[in-house]
Structures are given as C-alpha cells and as structure tokens.
Design an enzyme around this catalytic site. Structure first.
Site, PDB file in Angstrom:
ATOM      1  N   CYS A   1      61.277  66.434  49.519  1.00 31.85           N
ATOM      2  CA  CYS A   1      60.729  66.435  48.148  1.00 31.85           C
ATOM      3  C   CYS A   1      60.410  67.852  47.656  1.00 31.85           C
ATOM      4  O   CYS A   1      60.299  68.080  46.450  1.00 31.85           O
ATOM      5  CB  CYS A   1      59.485  65.562  48.067  1.00 31.85           C
ATOM      6  SG  CYS A   1      59.847  63.829  48.397  1.00 31.85           S
TER       7      CYS A   1
ATOM      8  N   ASN B   1      59.696  58.342  42.351  1.00 30.20           N
ATOM      9  CA  ASN B   1      59.811  59.570  43.136  1.00 30.20           C
ATOM     10  C   ASN B   1      61.291  59.827  43.426  1.00 30.20           C
ATOM     11  O   ASN B   1      61.907  59.084  44.189  1.00 30.20           O
ATOM     12  CB  ASN B   1      59.010  59.397  44.431  1.00 30.20           C
ATOM     13  CG  ASN B   1      59.019  60.640  45.298  1.00 30.20           C
ATOM     14  OD1 ASN B   1      59.814  61.557  45.078  1.00 30.20           O
ATOM     15  ND2 ASN B   1      58.155  60.667  46.297  1.00 30.20           N
TER      16      ASN B   1
ATOM     17  N   HIS C   1      55.809  67.869  41.353  1.00 32.09           N
ATOM     18  CA  HIS C   1      56.644  66.834  41.964  1.00 32.09           C
ATOM     19  C   HIS C   1      56.068  65.480  41.548  1.00 32.09           C
ATOM     20  O   HIS C   1      54.854  65.279  41.564  1.00 32.09           O
ATOM     21  CB  HIS C   1      56.619  66.989  43.484  1.00 32.09           C
ATOM     22  CG  HIS C   1      57.281  65.869  44.209  1.00 32.09           C
ATOM     23  ND1 HIS C   1      58.512  65.384  43.837  1.00 32.09           N
ATOM     24  CD2 HIS C   1      56.880  65.120  45.274  1.00 32.09           C
ATOM     25  CE1 HIS C   1      58.840  64.392  44.649  1.00 32.09           C
ATOM     26  NE2 HIS C   1      57.865  64.209  45.522  1.00 32.09           N
TER      27      HIS C   1
HETATM   28  O1  UT7 Z   1      57.318  62.646  47.767  1.00 36.57           O
HETATM   29  C1  UT7 Z   1      56.964  62.835  49.096  1.00 36.57           C
HETATM   30  C2  UT7 Z   1      55.541  62.736  49.252  1.00 36.57           C
HETATM   31  N1  UT7 Z   1      55.115  61.366  49.148  1.00 36.57           N
HETATM   32  C3  UT7 Z   1      54.010  61.090  48.513  1.00 36.57           C
HETATM   33  O2  UT7 Z   1      53.434  61.967  47.918  1.00 36.57           O
HETATM   34  C4  UT7 Z   1      53.466  59.699  48.601  1.00 36.57           C
HETATM   35  C5  UT7 Z   1      52.024  59.789  48.901  1.00 36.57           C
HETATM   36  N2  UT7 Z   1      51.362  58.537  49.018  1.00 36.57           N
HETATM   37  C6  UT7 Z   1      51.162  57.672  47.984  1.00 36.57           C
HETATM   38  O3  UT7 Z   1      51.652  57.869  46.905  1.00 36.57           O
HETATM   39  C7  UT7 Z   1      50.257  56.496  48.219  1.00 36.57           C
HETATM   40  O4  UT7 Z   1      49.632  56.636  49.465  1.00 36.57           O
HETATM   41  C8  UT7 Z   1      50.965  55.123  48.145  1.00 36.57           C
HETATM   42  C9  UT7 Z   1      51.344  54.790  46.714  1.00 36.57           C
HETATM   43  C10 UT7 Z   1      52.195  55.149  49.040  1.00 36.57           C
HETATM   44  C11 UT7 Z   1      50.026  54.034  48.653  1.00 36.57           C
HETATM   45  O5  UT7 Z   1      48.802  54.046  47.952  1.00 36.57           O
HETATM   46  P1  UT7 Z   1      47.411  53.985  48.761  1.00 36.57           P
HETATM   47  O6  UT7 Z   1      46.361  53.898  47.757  1.00 36.57           O
HETATM   48  O7  UT7 Z   1      47.392  55.162  49.678  1.00 36.57           O
HETATM   49  O8  UT7 Z   1      47.523  52.633  49.531  1.00 36.57           O
HETATM   50  P2  UT7 Z   1      47.551  52.358  51.112  1.00 36.57           P
HETATM   51  O9  UT7 Z   1      48.792  52.886  51.723  1.00 36.57           O
HETATM   52  O10 UT7 Z   1      46.257  52.813  51.698  1.00 36.57           O
HETATM   53  O11 UT7 Z   1      47.606  50.773  51.127  1.00 36.57           O
HETATM   54  C12 UT7 Z   1      46.592  49.994  50.529  1.00 36.57           C
HETATM   55  C13 UT7 Z   1      46.997  48.527  50.645  1.00 36.57           C
HETATM   56  C14 UT7 Z   1      47.444  48.127  52.058  1.00 36.57           C
HETATM   57  O12 UT7 Z   1      46.931  46.854  52.317  1.00 36.57           O
HETATM   58  P3  UT7 Z   1      45.637  46.651  53.245  1.00 36.57           P
HETATM   59  O13 UT7 Z   1      46.011  47.259  54.559  1.00 36.57           O
HETATM   60  O14 UT7 Z   1      44.531  47.373  52.558  1.00 36.57           O
HETATM   61  O15 UT7 Z   1      45.472  45.158  53.267  1.00 36.57           O
HETATM   62  C15 UT7 Z   1      48.941  48.038  51.928  1.00 36.57           C
HETATM   63  O16 UT7 Z   1      49.508  47.134  52.836  1.00 36.57           O
HETATM   64  O17 UT7 Z   1      48.106  48.226  49.782  1.00 36.57           O
HETATM   65  C16 UT7 Z   1      49.113  47.526  50.516  1.00 36.57           C
HETATM   66  N3  UT7 Z   1      50.422  47.804  49.937  1.00 36.57           N
HETATM   67  C17 UT7 Z   1      50.938  47.100  48.917  1.00 36.57           C
HETATM   68  N4  UT7 Z   1      50.469  46.040  48.216  1.00 36.57           N
HETATM   69  C18 UT7 Z   1      51.241  45.555  47.227  1.00 36.57           C
HETATM   70  C19 UT7 Z   1      51.302  48.781  50.281  1.00 36.57           C
HETATM   71  N5  UT7 Z   1      52.384  48.709  49.494  1.00 36.57           N
HETATM   72  C20 UT7 Z   1      52.189  47.674  48.637  1.00 36.57           C
HETATM   73  C21 UT7 Z   1      52.945  47.123  47.579  1.00 36.57           C
HETATM   74  N6  UT7 Z   1      52.428  46.079  46.909  1.00 36.57           N
HETATM   75  N7  UT7 Z   1      54.140  47.620  47.224  1.00 36.57           N
END
Ligand code: UT7
Length: 323
Positions: free
Chosen positions: A114, A280, A250
């Site tokens: 990225c 992304n 980004h």
């Molecule tokens: O470009 C390269 C660099 N990449 C990035 O910059 C990405 C960086 N990360 C992010 O953008 C965020 O961390 C995400 C959008 C990927 C995730 O957001 P988050 O607020 O960090 O959520 P999380 O990973 O802590 O997950 C929270 C909950 C989890 O459930 P539990 O364990 O709390 O029950 C996940 O399983 O959300 C769940 N979850 C979803 N729920 C519905 C993960 N993906 C989904 C989904 N739909 N698509």
C-alpha cells in the site's frame, strides 16, 4: 540550481464494474452498516475479463500523457507500483511500456504494497534529480480482487481495483519550498511485522495466495506511523502544517484518515477522501486520489500537498510536493 520533479500530468482508470456494500450481504456474514461505519467504504470497482494491472496502468498513463501534451517517446522511464503484477515476471511496467508503444527508456516495478506509490515517487525523484531521467511516468495499479479470500469477511469487503498515474518532469527550481515539484520524501519499513499483512502464496507455495490481515493491529500502527512520517517529510521540506493545502492519504479506512489528520492538526476539509468510492486500492490509492482530487477542483497548481501511506511489510512513508 536545484532540479525538481514537477507533476505535469495526472490520470486514473477505474474498472466499470462497481460493487456496492449490499452485494456482500447474504454471501458472507456482514452488512452495509458495519462496512460503512468501520471503514468508510460504500463501494469499490472490480476488474472484468480482460482487465489487468498493466491494462489499467496503461489507461491511466495515457490520460496523464495527454494532459501533459506528451507522447510515450517523451518519457525516459516508467515506474509501476504494484503487488498484483499480471505475471510473476516480467514486470507489469515493461508490459505498460509495450502497450504504450514505447521503444525507448526503461521500466520496472516497485513492490511496497500500500506504500508502493510513495516508494515509486521517491525513486522517480531520485532518477530525476540525479540526471538519469528527464520525464518519468509513475503509476500505481492494483487488482486486489484477484487475491481476496471471498469467504473472509474481515478482508474481502475492504479492497478494490484501479490505477492512477503521474507524469513527472525535471524542471529548474530555486531550492526553496516555494518551488513546484517534490520537496521531500521519507521512506520506512520494518520487516518484523510481516505477519500483520501478507499474502499466503507465491513462489514458495506454488499458488497465488490470499491476502491475510490483522486489521486492528495494522490500524494501531497506521495512525501513529503516518503522522510521524508526514511530520518528518514536512520538516525535511521546510514547511509546517499551516503551509499545507491538502493531505492526500492512502485510502484504507476513513477512521485512519481522520485520526492522522487530527494528529497533524489539519481539518478534514483539507483532506482528499475517495475511500467511500474506491475502497482500499493499495498502491493505486494515492495516485487515484490525486487525480480525482484534481478533477474535482480540489488540488490546483501551486498547492502544497502531503501524501502518506502504510501497508504490508510493514512499509510506510510520505512525500511532500507542490502541485
Ligand atoms: O492498506 C493497508 C493497511 N491496511 C489498513 O490500514 C487496514 C487497517 N485496519 C482497518 O481498517 C480496521 O481494523 C478494519 C476495518 C479492518 C476492522 O475494523 P476494527 O474496528 O479494527 O474491527 P476489528 O478487526 O477489531 O473487528 C471487530 C469485530 C470482530 O468481531 P468480534 O470479535 O468483536 O465479535 C470482527 O469479527 O467486527 C467483526 N468483523 C466484521 N463484522 C461484520 C470483521 N469484519 C467484519 C465484517 N462484517 N465485514
């Protein structure tokens, strides 16, 4: 006399196929509300049959050349930032060279995921200021739809395909921050974080593989490292946040974009945001946002622009340039 790498053309290409968040509902356990609120993404573009990283890159490059009033014969080098080249080799950049009908110069890919476009811009700038090239096409192009595990809700809803290109030209400057062109760059990587974001395939497995990400871990690194690299690049350029017209970050997550802007003391009105429409797009996200930002009338000639990105590696960096 100071040589500066000045943007003389920009362009982008997005595949026609648009996939709204709602299309994921019913296929995996997710919904539009979660995707929008956690990432800011509303839709993304995916390639169709016949479209590849190199064909999208060529389309974006043609627009940048046309805007600059130049032909492929005027270009000395092509640097293509991508992690999704059409083939393992040759480089997608040489495929673009052939598709443009360019018989001169040289072309190569840069792979910093990225952050790839930041690394490509920095390399292009080095070629230009050292006198090795007068005009360099710098392109970011990705087909991340080809490395998605469609059963993994934590990654498959976040990424999209597309390409963006800038044509840089060597021009004389005064050596002050008032010059047009690239004023500073800052590059970083830390390979200890490999497992936070990687593709589980390649030469060692004999498969293309799928993207794997510990999103919340990457998130934590992102805001802190992006604000730090942008600050370093601004210091190097001899400018402060008050001089900045636009941040072009980004486009991975609106919450990362907002958090970084806040740390840099810049309001969201000065941030170019395209994540809602593109998702992304990895190395394509910054040139896409620059080209779209210009098209929208946000970025104008003479504006001071700070770009920053982080991705797999981890690799991250920033470029300060006057448009
Ligand atoms: O470009 C390269 C660099 N990449 C990035 O910059 C990405 C960086 N990360 C992010 O953008 C965020 O961390 C995400 C959008 C990927 C995730 O957001 P988050 O607020 O960090 O959520 P999380 O990973 O802590 O997950 C929270 C909950 C989890 O459930 P539990 O364990 O709390 O029950 C996940 O399983 O959300 C769940 N979850 C979803 N729920 C519905 C993960 N993906 C989904 C989904 N739909 N698509």
């Amino acid at each position: 006399m100071t040589i500066r790498s000045v943007v003389i053309g920009s362009g982008h290409y997005l595949p026609k196929r648009i996939v709204e968040n709602a299309e994921f509902e019913g296929k995996i356990d997710t919904d539009d509300e979660w995707i929008r609120s956690r990432s800011g993404i509303e839709r993304r573009h995916f390639v169709s049959e016949g479209e590849t990283t190199s064909t999208m890159a060529t389309a974006a490059a043609r627009i940048a050349l046309e805007e600059a009033g130049k032909t492929p014969a005027d270009v000395d080098a092509i640097i293509l930032a991508t992690s999704t080249a059409d083939l393992t080799f040759p480089s997608a950049a040489t495929m673009v060279q052939a598709q443009l009908g360019m018989e001169n110069g040289f072309a190569f890919d840069v792979q910093a995921v990225c952050a790839g476009f930041i690394f490509a811009l920095s390399n292009a700038n080095a070629l230009i200021v050292s006198g090795q090239a007068k005009r360099v096409l710098v392109i970011g192009s990705e087909t991340f739809s080809k490395i998605m595990d469609w059963t993994d809700r934590s990654t498959s809803v976040l990424f999209g395909d597309g390409a963006g290109a800038l044509l840089l030209e060597a021009q004389e400057g005064t050596g002050t921050p008032a010059d047009r062109g690239i004023l500073s760059t800052d590059l970083n990587s830390d390979g200890r974080y490999r497992d936070l974001l990687y593709v589980d395939g390649g030469i060692s497995t004999g498969t293309t593989g799928y993207l794997r990400m510990q999103g919340n871990q990457v998130f934590r690194h992102a805001v802190e490292k992006l604000a730090a690299t942008a600050t370093t690049a601004m210091e190097r350029a001899g400018v402060t946040a008050e001089d900045v017209d636009w941040i072009v970050p980004h486009q991975a997550n609106i919450r990362i974009i907002q958090g970084t802007a806040k740390k840099l003391n810049l309001p969201m009105e000065q941030v170019v945001v395209t994540v809602q429409d593109h998702g992304n797009t990895s190395a394509a996200s910054i040139p896409l946002a620059l080209s779209v930002g210009k098209q929208r009338g946000q970025i104008k000639q003479g504006d001071l622009v700070v770009t920053e990105a982080i991705g797999g590696g981890l690799a991250w960096g920033a470029v300060v340039l006057r448009w």
